[in-house]
Motif scaffolding. Structure first.
Motif, mmCIF file in Angstrom:
data_model
loop_
_atom_site.group_PDB
_atom_site.id
_atom_site.type_symbol
_atom_site.label_atom_id
_atom_site.label_comp_id
_atom_site.label_asym_id
_atom_site.label_seq_id
_atom_site.Cartn_x
_atom_site.Cartn_y
_atom_site.Cartn_z
ATOM 1 N N GLY A 1 56.185 61.595 44.902
ATOM 2 C CA GLY A 1 55.570 62.553 45.808
ATOM 3 C C GLY A 1 54.640 63.541 45.129
ATOM 4 N N ILE A 2 53.966 63.093 44.058
ATOM 5 C CA ILE A 2 52.988 63.945 43.391
ATOM 6 C C ILE A 2 51.612 63.283 43.465
ATOM 7 C CG2 ILE A 2 54.721 64.895 41.827
ATOM 8 C CD1 ILE A 2 53.529 63.151 39.611
ATOM 9 N N ASP A 3 50.594 64.025 43.081
ATOM 10 C CA ASP A 3 49.216 63.541 43.150
ATOM 11 C C ASP A 3 49.001 62.381 42.176
ATOM 12 O OD1 ASP A 3 46.526 63.173 43.441
ATOM 13 O OD2 ASP A 3 45.937 65.062 42.491
ATOM 14 N N PRO A 4 48.700 61.186 42.694
ATOM 15 C CA PRO A 4 48.497 60.045 41.797
ATOM 16 C C PRO A 4 47.125 60.014 41.141
ATOM 17 C CG PRO A 4 48.200 59.347 44.065
ATOM 18 C CD PRO A 4 48.613 60.802 44.110
ATOM 19 N N SER A 5 46.241 60.948 41.526
ATOM 20 C CA SER A 5 44.868 60.919 41.011
ATOM 21 C C SER A 5 44.661 61.843 39.817
ATOM 22 C CB SER A 5 43.887 61.314 42.128
ATOM 23 O OG SER A 5 44.121 62.650 42.554
ATOM 24 N N ALA A 6 45.742 62.302 39.198
ATOM 25 C CA ALA A 6 45.608 63.169 38.026
ATOM 26 C C ALA A 6 44.867 62.436 36.914
ATOM 27 C CB ALA A 6 46.986 63.603 37.537
ATOM 28 N N PRO A 7 44.075 63.154 36.116
ATOM 29 C CA PRO A 7 43.325 62.511 35.024
ATOM 30 C C PRO A 7 44.254 61.816 34.026
ATOM 31 C CG PRO A 7 42.537 64.741 35.415
ATOM 32 C CD PRO A 7 43.791 64.593 36.210
ATOM 33 N N ILE A 8 43.877 60.600 33.637
ATOM 34 C CA ILE A 8 44.666 59.828 32.671
ATOM 35 C C ILE A 8 43.753 59.447 31.514
ATOM 36 C CG2 ILE A 8 45.959 57.695 32.279
ATOM 37 C CD1 ILE A 8 46.736 57.755 35.223
ATOM 38 N N ALA A 9 44.222 59.672 30.294
ATOM 39 C CA ALA A 9 43.443 59.323 29.110
ATOM 40 C C ALA A 9 44.277 58.445 28.183
ATOM 41 C CB ALA A 9 42.999 60.581 28.380
ATOM 42 N N VAL A 10 43.632 57.415 27.640
ATOM 43 C CA VAL A 10 44.249 56.588 26.608
ATOM 44 C C VAL A 10 43.493 56.869 25.323
ATOM 45 C CG1 VAL A 10 44.746 54.250 25.825
ATOM 46 C CG2 VAL A 10 44.953 54.810 28.252
ATOM 47 N N VAL A 11 44.180 57.465 24.349
ATOM 48 C CA VAL A 11 43.509 57.914 23.126
ATOM 49 C C VAL A 11 43.782 56.959 21.965
ATOM 50 C CG1 VAL A 11 43.541 60.321 23.832
ATOM 51 C CG2 VAL A 11 45.452 59.413 22.512
ATOM 52 N N ASP A 12 42.821 56.900 21.059
ATOM 53 C CA ASP A 12 42.913 55.991 19.911
ATOM 54 C C ASP A 12 43.766 56.629 18.818
ATOM 55 O OD1 ASP A 12 42.585 53.949 18.164
ATOM 56 O OD2 ASP A 12 40.471 54.343 17.714
ATOM 57 N N GLN A 13 45.053 56.497 18.982
ATOM 58 C CA GLN A 13 46.014 57.058 18.024
ATOM 59 C C GLN A 13 47.097 56.015 17.785
ATOM 60 O OE1 GLN A 13 47.386 61.072 18.924
ATOM 61 N NE2 GLN A 13 49.413 60.597 18.110
ATOM 62 N N LYS A 14 47.429 55.744 16.527
ATOM 63 C CA LYS A 14 48.343 54.649 16.221
ATOM 64 C C LYS A 14 49.796 54.980 16.528
ATOM 65 C CE LYS A 14 49.208 55.772 11.346
ATOM 66 N NZ LYS A 14 49.179 55.243 9.951
ATOM 67 N N GLU A 15 50.159 56.272 16.484
ATOM 68 C CA GLU A 15 51.536 56.638 16.780
ATOM 69 C C GLU A 15 51.820 56.433 18.264
ATOM 70 O OE1 GLU A 15 50.270 58.537 13.126
ATOM 71 O OE2 GLU A 15 49.449 58.610 15.162
ATOM 72 N N PRO A 16 52.950 55.799 18.591
ATOM 73 C CA PRO A 16 53.299 55.611 20.005
ATOM 74 C C PRO A 16 53.730 56.928 20.620
ATOM 75 C CG PRO A 16 55.068 54.785 18.590
ATOM 76 C CD PRO A 16 53.943 55.169 17.684
ATOM 77 N N ASN A 17 52.969 57.377 21.614
ATOM 78 C CA ASN A 17 53.280 58.670 22.215
ATOM 79 C C ASN A 17 52.683 58.756 23.611
ATOM 80 O OD1 ASN A 17 54.347 61.217 22.388
ATOM 81 N ND2 ASN A 17 53.033 62.140 20.832
ATOM 82 N N ALA A 18 53.225 59.667 24.404
ATOM 83 C CA ALA A 18 52.698 59.967 25.736
ATOM 84 C C ALA A 18 53.100 61.387 26.071
ATOM 85 C CB ALA A 18 53.251 58.987 26.772
ATOM 86 N N TRP A 19 52.226 62.112 26.778
ATOM 87 C CA TRP A 19 52.560 63.485 27.117
ATOM 88 C C TRP A 19 51.769 63.953 28.325
ATOM 89 C CZ3 TRP A 19 49.753 62.058 22.801
ATOM 90 C CH2 TRP A 19 48.434 62.519 22.722
ATOM 91 N N VAL A 20 52.260 65.045 28.905
ATOM 92 C CA VAL A 20 51.587 65.698 30.023
ATOM 93 C C VAL A 20 51.023 67.023 29.530
ATOM 94 C CG1 VAL A 20 51.898 66.791 32.273
ATOM 95 C CG2 VAL A 20 53.028 64.634 31.792
ATOM 96 N N SER A 21 49.772 67.303 29.873
ATOM 97 C CA SER A 21 49.147 68.586 29.540
ATOM 98 C C SER A 21 48.966 69.383 30.827
ATOM 99 C CB SER A 21 47.784 68.369 28.876
ATOM 100 O OG SER A 21 47.929 67.618 27.679
ATOM 101 N N PHE A 22 49.309 70.679 30.774
ATOM 102 C CA PHE A 22 49.215 71.533 31.944
ATOM 103 C C PHE A 22 48.108 72.559 31.773
ATOM 104 C CE2 PHE A 22 53.534 69.987 31.883
ATOM 105 C CZ PHE A 22 53.822 69.740 33.209
ATOM 106 N N SER A 23 47.412 72.835 32.869
ATOM 107 C CA SER A 23 46.411 73.889 32.898
ATOM 108 C C SER A 23 46.460 74.517 34.283
ATOM 109 C CB SER A 23 45.019 73.338 32.602
ATOM 110 O OG SER A 23 44.045 74.359 32.693
ATOM 111 N N LEU A 24 46.968 75.746 34.334
ATOM 112 C CA LEU A 24 47.210 76.419 35.620
ATOM 113 C C LEU A 24 48.129 75.540 36.468
ATOM 114 C CD1 LEU A 24 43.624 77.825 36.253
ATOM 115 C CD2 LEU A 24 45.594 78.994 35.267
ATOM 116 N N ASN A 25 47.688 75.134 37.641
ATOM 117 C CA ASN A 25 48.543 74.309 38.505
ATOM 118 C C ASN A 25 48.184 72.830 38.441
ATOM 119 O OD1 ASN A 25 50.025 76.515 39.513
ATOM 120 N ND2 ASN A 25 48.418 76.971 41.003
ATOM 121 N N LYS A 26 47.363 72.450 37.452
ATOM 122 C CA LYS A 26 46.944 71.064 37.332
ATOM 123 C C LYS A 26 47.496 70.465 36.051
ATOM 124 C CE LYS A 26 42.672 71.800 39.970
ATOM 125 N NZ LYS A 26 41.193 71.645 39.979
#
Length: 215
Positions: A49-74
């Protein structure tokens, strides 16, 4: 058709079947494509039940990782190429992304900001009489302890969410196991924000087993 032709046809058919099986097996072991992140995220976000259109980035980094970045309410989502190369299935990716959605749904960002302000006020009052800035120590100890609690909460939520969205609840377990096998694990330390990997694996295995009985 003659006997010789039948034998040649059978041999050709057998070789072709072996090649197809071989290619299929290797395709299943191939790295996940960046588009998988968008499709899996959209399915999980809709279920949560959240916004599925949030920006998604795939970065060129060899370490396996994933995270959410917050800015105000986005918020935005980042996944490394190392993570996509490590995982074998969308079920595993769903386990990782559902964990990140857990941080959003459980308001961990808002709770962390509020807690940081409170700890800062507390430790600044006793900071003037010591050669060590207790503000730094306070932040480290408070955030490491509470962050571990939040990581466990996000694990539990993520496993439930992945199952509700139709993914295997064991996906996060397998993803963490693969990270450990690849040498990426958290050691027991009071200054690590994540729980020690072995302890975390015990918890998520138990949670996945419990969720599996309901989905």
């Amino acid at each position: 058709m003659g006997v010789m032709k039948m034998k040649k046809f059978a041999r050709f058919f057998l070789v072709g079947a072996v090649i197809i099986i071989f290619l299929s097996a290797n395709a299943s072991l191939a790295a996940l494509e960046p588009d998988s992140v968008k499709s899996v995220w959209a399915k999980l976000a809709k279920t949560a039940g959240i916004d599925p259109s949030a920006p998604i980035a795939v970065v060129d980094q060899k370490e396996p990782n994933a995270w959410v970045s917050f800015s105000l309410n986005k918020y935005s989502i980042t996944v490394t190429k190392g993570m996509l190369e490590l995982l074998d299935s969308e079920d595993e990716l769903a386990g990782v992304l559902a964990h990140e959605i857990g941080h959003i749904k459980l308001n961990h960002y808002g709770r962390t900001v509020t807690r940081s302000i409170l700890w800062g006020l507390l430790f600044r009052k006793v900071g003037s009489s010591s050669g060590i800035d207790p503000l730094d120590i306070g932040y480290a100890l408070a955030e490491s302890g509470f962050s571990r609690e939040q990581e466990v909460e996000a694990d539990d939520y993520g496993i439930e969410l992945a199952a509700r969205a139709g993914y295997d609840p064991w996906g996060l377990v397998r993803a963490l196991e693969k990270m450990k096998e690849a040498g990426y694990e958290t050691s027991p330390s009071g200054f690590n924000s994540h729980p020690p990997t072995d302890r975390r694996l015990i918890h998520v295995r138990n949670k996945a087993a419990e969720v599996s009985t309901r989905y």
